[in-house]
Design an enzyme around this catalytic site. Sequence first.
Site, PDB file in Angstrom:
ATOM      1  N   SER A   1     -14.857 -15.284 -16.340  1.00 46.50           N
ATOM      2  CA  SER A   1     -14.368 -16.110 -17.449  1.00 46.50           C
ATOM      3  C   SER A   1     -12.874 -16.401 -17.435  1.00 46.50           C
ATOM      4  O   SER A   1     -12.399 -17.193 -18.251  1.00 46.50           O
ATOM      5  CB  SER A   1     -14.743 -15.468 -18.782  1.00 46.50           C
ATOM      6  OG  SER A   1     -16.097 -15.713 -19.084  1.00 46.50           O
TER       7      SER A   1
ATOM      8  N   LYS B   1     -11.623 -19.975 -17.432  1.00 50.93           N
ATOM      9  CA  LYS B   1     -11.425 -20.757 -18.651  1.00 50.93           C
ATOM     10  C   LYS B   1      -9.953 -21.115 -18.859  1.00 50.93           C
ATOM     11  O   LYS B   1      -9.637 -22.085 -19.557  1.00 50.93           O
ATOM     12  CB  LYS B   1     -11.963 -19.992 -19.865  1.00 50.93           C
ATOM     13  CG  LYS B   1     -13.488 -19.861 -19.913  1.00 50.93           C
ATOM     14  CD  LYS B   1     -13.921 -19.116 -21.170  1.00 50.93           C
ATOM     15  CE  LYS B   1     -15.437 -19.086 -21.338  1.00 50.93           C
ATOM     16  NZ  LYS B   1     -16.087 -18.139 -20.441  1.00 50.93           N
TER      17      LYS B   1
ATOM     18  N   SER C   1     -14.090 -16.157 -25.536  1.00 52.16           N
ATOM     19  CA  SER C   1     -14.689 -16.479 -24.240  1.00 52.16           C
ATOM     20  C   SER C   1     -15.945 -17.320 -24.435  1.00 52.16           C
ATOM     21  O   SER C   1     -17.034 -16.993 -23.946  1.00 52.16           O
ATOM     22  CB  SER C   1     -15.016 -15.214 -23.451  1.00 52.16           C
ATOM     23  OG  SER C   1     -15.172 -15.514 -22.087  1.00 52.16           O
TER      24      SER C   1
END
Length: 498
Positions: A147, A150, A334
């Site tokens: 993640s 991102k 997230s």
Amino acid sequence: MAKPSATKLSGFSGKLTTWQLTAGSAAFGLVIAAGAVAAAGPWDSSGQRTAERDRAASQEAWGGADHAGRAPGSEPDAAPSAPSVLAGLGAPAGVAPAPTDSALAEVLDPLMRDPALGPKRSAVVLDAASGKPVYGKSAGDGLTPASTIKIATAVAALSAVGPDHRIATKTVIESDASGAPDVVLVGGGDPTLTARKDGRYTDTAASLRTLAEDTARALKSRGIDKIKLSYDTSLYSGPVQHPIGPNENITPVSALMADEGRLDDSTSGPAPRTADPAGEATRKFAQFLRDKGIDTSTPPEATPGPKASDRAESLAKVESPPLSALVERMLTHSDNDIAEALARQAAIAAKEPASFDGAGKAVRDTLSEQKLPLSGTKFADGSGLDRADRVSAELLAALLDHAADPGRPELRSVVTGLPVAGFTGTLVDRYPKDSPGTGVVRAKTGTLTGVNSLAGTVVDADGRLLVFAFMTTGTTDPQSAQKALDHMASTVANCGCR
């Protein structure tokens, strides 16, 4: 020499410095709102995600870096201001001494050898004021970022469309239809569109109920109380299912959905998801219209109609919060659905197909234009759930350094949206209260089975703002890997390292 305390974090009992308290004051002020949440086994059964589904995220402590939503019936929490968050970039950054390469290596090299980090690991620490690296190990290696990708998605979207951009969901009416007029619900790619009456984010998100009310009012002004309703998701192309398949961490990616396709009342973390987000949103919309006296002929199994024609006339529209707020929400919790939507906003701005492939190309091209280090990168998705993604620690650190630059205010929500260690989002229960990193480390987590990463900012003991990125692949003990990464970030926080 490195300060001795930097190598004795487990027994830390000293006080944070004035500089750290200044830079972290907003984060410390969140302690009452965030509360104490016990860890509850962050690992999901599929192994696809860990920190992103921790109990803290699913219980959604109010307040924090993501300050768009608030508890029902409560007053808005004081939001951490950008000057406080980035205090190390002003006069303090120019006054406080920068750490030296050798001193940082003295304290970080032993931690990089921790077996919990697996066979592949990389690390970068940058001085935010100068942008110069002060520590690096295998910095340019492309590893699976999970993640932390991102961060790249956020920078690309903000750069492509701007922090003030809002995503519209609208209704139109086809003027030349015979019989009952054709009304089309047109998706614009806002996953945060809500059908709920109350709850977190309902005070700031675009409302499907409001859109129905405005649409009904516009229809009645035309003397219309019976329509045929369909929906248009043509803004997006390509497969809607993420390569990981049906999963509680992400809804099929559609230009039209309500409440991220969640089938419970959550707003973050894993949850049961609808397999038909556009149809589900349209069925709710039809009911809202009927509640306002508009008879719809939408069948129980709502199906998409043809793309709204150029001749269609606008009836009503609602708009999402600004992109900067969506970025903060995405990073703090997230949020995979928002991440994929933001990647597609970048694709639309770049005139690429709004698909997984088109979004990946747009993100890469947008970052390339900013001369960021892209060697070895692959953007297979915007959320980091795809194991085919490749990003280097060098790129993650460069992205954060880019976003922390006072000359790029349009990117500031990338920094303000980072979870605060021990207080918010996916870091709320990862740092004990006596850790030197608590409240000072702001970082994005990344976790898949065998993959752990952490990238963010920290103010060291001398008041210098530093940017870091730590990545690992091949870990076998996830909780030990997370603790090792957190220990490294806390080491930087506790270190003058001169």
